[in-house]
Design a protein around this motif. Structure first.
Motif, PDB file in Angstrom:
ATOM      1  N   LEU A 128       0.900  -1.186   0.096  1.00 20.87           N
ATOM      2  CA  LEU A 128       0.032   0.081   0.055  1.00 20.87           C
ATOM      3  C   LEU A 128       0.892   1.210  -0.242  1.00 20.87           C
ATOM      4  O   LEU A 128       0.395   2.116  -0.851  1.00 20.87           O
ATOM      5  N   TRP A 130      -6.844   5.190  -4.469  1.00 21.87           N
ATOM      6  CA  TRP A 130      -6.579   3.602  -4.367  1.00 21.87           C
ATOM      7  C   TRP A 130      -6.597   3.002  -5.914  1.00 21.87           C
ATOM      8  O   TRP A 130      -6.159   2.251  -6.260  1.00 21.87           O
ATOM      9  N   TYR A 157      -4.160   1.232  -8.387  1.00 27.65           N
ATOM     10  CA  TYR A 157      -4.606  -0.116  -9.203  1.00 27.65           C
ATOM     11  C   TYR A 157      -4.359   0.122 -10.659  1.00 27.65           C
ATOM     12  O   TYR A 157      -3.783  -0.719 -11.451  1.00 27.65           O
ATOM     13  N   ASP A 206      -1.924  -7.837  -6.401  1.00 27.21           N
ATOM     14  CA  ASP A 206      -2.015  -6.765  -5.723  1.00 27.21           C
ATOM     15  C   ASP A 206      -2.983  -5.618  -6.068  1.00 27.21           C
ATOM     16  O   ASP A 206      -3.817  -4.729  -5.612  1.00 27.21           O
ATOM     17  N   VAL A 210      -6.261  -6.689  -5.545  1.00 23.27           N
ATOM     18  CA  VAL A 210      -6.704  -6.460  -3.994  1.00 23.27           C
ATOM     19  C   VAL A 210      -6.981  -4.885  -3.773  1.00 23.27           C
ATOM     20  O   VAL A 210      -8.028  -4.653  -3.077  1.00 23.27           O
ATOM     21  N   LEU A 211      -6.233  -4.100  -4.325  1.00 23.84           N
ATOM     22  CA  LEU A 211      -6.544  -2.531  -4.203  1.00 23.84           C
ATOM     23  C   LEU A 211      -7.832  -2.095  -4.732  1.00 23.84           C
ATOM     24  O   LEU A 211      -8.739  -1.633  -3.944  1.00 23.84           O
ATOM     25  N   SER A 255     -10.490  -4.075  -5.056  1.00 27.92           N
ATOM     26  CA  SER A 255     -11.562  -4.716  -4.211  1.00 27.92           C
ATOM     27  C   SER A 255     -11.695  -4.145  -2.860  1.00 27.92           C
ATOM     28  O   SER A 255     -12.803  -4.116  -2.391  1.00 27.92           O
ATOM     29  N   GLN A 256     -10.614  -3.472  -2.177  1.00 21.88           N
ATOM     30  CA  GLN A 256     -10.703  -2.891  -0.926  1.00 21.88           C
ATOM     31  C   GLN A 256     -11.655  -1.693  -1.048  1.00 21.88           C
ATOM     32  O   GLN A 256     -12.221  -1.225  -0.146  1.00 21.88           O
ATOM     33  N   SER A 270     -14.430  -1.057  -2.429  1.00 23.99           N
ATOM     34  CA  SER A 270     -15.644  -1.427  -2.288  1.00 23.99           C
ATOM     35  C   SER A 270     -15.944  -1.757  -0.886  1.00 23.99           C
ATOM     36  O   SER A 270     -17.074  -1.286  -0.195  1.00 23.99           O
ATOM     37  N   ARG A 271     -15.170  -2.302  -0.153  1.00 28.18           N
ATOM     38  CA  ARG A 271     -15.029  -2.897   1.341  1.00 28.18           C
ATOM     39  C   ARG A 271     -15.129  -1.299   1.888  1.00 28.18           C
ATOM     40  O   ARG A 271     -15.654  -1.470   3.139  1.00 28.18           O
ATOM     41  N   ILE A 272     -14.280  -0.412   1.825  1.00 32.24           N
ATOM     42  CA  ILE A 272     -14.006   0.466   2.440  1.00 32.24           C
ATOM     43  C   ILE A 272     -15.315   1.513   2.610  1.00 32.24           C
ATOM     44  O   ILE A 272     -15.885   1.969   3.410  1.00 32.24           O
ATOM     45  N   ARG A 324     -18.096   0.053   4.453  1.00 32.29           N
ATOM     46  CA  ARG A 324     -17.868   0.550   5.793  1.00 32.29           C
ATOM     47  C   ARG A 324     -18.398   1.712   6.190  1.00 32.29           C
ATOM     48  O   ARG A 324     -19.159   2.119   7.500  1.00 32.29           O
TER      49      ARG A 324
END
Length: 306
Positions: free
Chosen positions: A3, A48, A52, A85, A88-89, A91-92, A94-96, A99
């Protein structure tokens, strides 16, 4: 970590633009700490997304360095794991967002905006790859229209429209009401890229922080498409003979031809025209806060040249 290496180290322009735009849109009322925090989250979301894109872009372009360091995939311990990697960036993000924004009235619109811009940017990258491989076979495939399309999709949406789109959603707006704003921002993004192409050849590497390689890399650059509509047969032969070669003598011949075609003046003229057009389009906007956002973007871009 992955990161720190990939997300940090840029100028963070796009992320900061969300916060700045949001503050301008809230003109007259100070945003709460919570609102400002959410604007920062959206800004990081764009950074992010950018990280990516860059990780994967560098692999595709076989690049050596990015932001003054070796590209992530060039590190011995990384290699092609860099592809994962990048994913991963992405897909993170969407999760952030889940939240912090789940249950907010604009949650669906926000995910929609990111998905749409992601689609446009990857389509632009595809168009760029296809055009470049076509161009290597036949340089006359590089036209002004092809150039515009690549730049609009590959850069303008995520760099210019996305930050303002985020700020508009956060301030309670509906993006459907701002179609004209989108057009103006995309036009600015194209202007930004044209400047970039110009500076790649005529800019001072000291000031730019990088040495331009568009000529060597066979890029469908603004200077090339402008040269192509202005050359006579002799000049066209010189251009086609020397473009896309890594030999410094060939690069020098192309640059000399650009000067002979007076592309520096062509650029200045284009810049003056587009600036005036953008200003009048911005001033036609009914909402003053939106005008302020657009003007701050325009002046930032314009200042690079001064």
């Amino acid at each position: 970590s992955m990161l720190d290496y990939n997300v940090l180290g840029g100028k963070l322009n796009r992320g900061l633009a969300v916060v700045e735009s949001y503050k301008l849109l809230k003109a007259g009322s100070e945003p709460s700490e919570e609102e400002e925090f959410l604007a920062c989250i959206l800004g990081w979301g764009i950074e992010w997304l950018q990280a990516y894109f860059l990780i994967l872009d560098d692999i595709m372009d076989n690049s050596q360095t990015r932001r003054g360091k070796p590209c992530w995939y060039r590190l011995p311990k990384v290699g092609l794991i860099a592809i994962n990697d990048g994913l991963v960036l992405r897909s993170q993000i969407s999760r952030i967002f889940k939240r912090y924004f789940h249950g907010k009235p604009y949650y669906v619109d926000l995910l929609d905006l990111f998905n749409e811009v992601d689609f446009k940017t990857t389509s632009g990258e595809l168009l760029d790859q296809i055009t470049t491989s076509e161009g290597q076979k036949d340089l006359s495939k590089y036209t002004v229209d092809v150039y515009r399309r690549i730049v609009e999709y590959k850069t303008a949406y995520y760099s210019f429209y996305l930050p303002v789109g985020c700020a508009l959603l956060l301030s309670g707006g509906s993006l459907d009401d701002y179609v004209q704003v989108k057009h103006i921002l995309v036009e600015m993004g194209i202007y930004f890229q044209i400047q970039d192409d110009y500076l790649d050849c005529f800019g001072d590497p000291e000031v730019m922080g990088k040495i331009g390689t568009d000529i060597e890399d066979f890029k469908c650059s603004w200077l090339f498409v402008q040269a192509l509509v202005r050359v006579d047969e002799r000049q066209k032969d010189i251009l086609f003979e020397n473009y896309g070669k890594s030999d410094p003598a060939c690069v020098a011949k192309v640059k000399a031809l650009y000067k002979e075609l007076n592309l520096e003046a062509v650029f200045s003229e284009y810049e003056r025209e587009i600036y005036e057009k953008l200003i009048s389009d911005i001033e036609a906007q009914p909402n003053e806060a939106v005008q302020a956002v657009l003007k701050s973007f325009l002046h930032k871009i314009y200042r690079r040249m001064k």
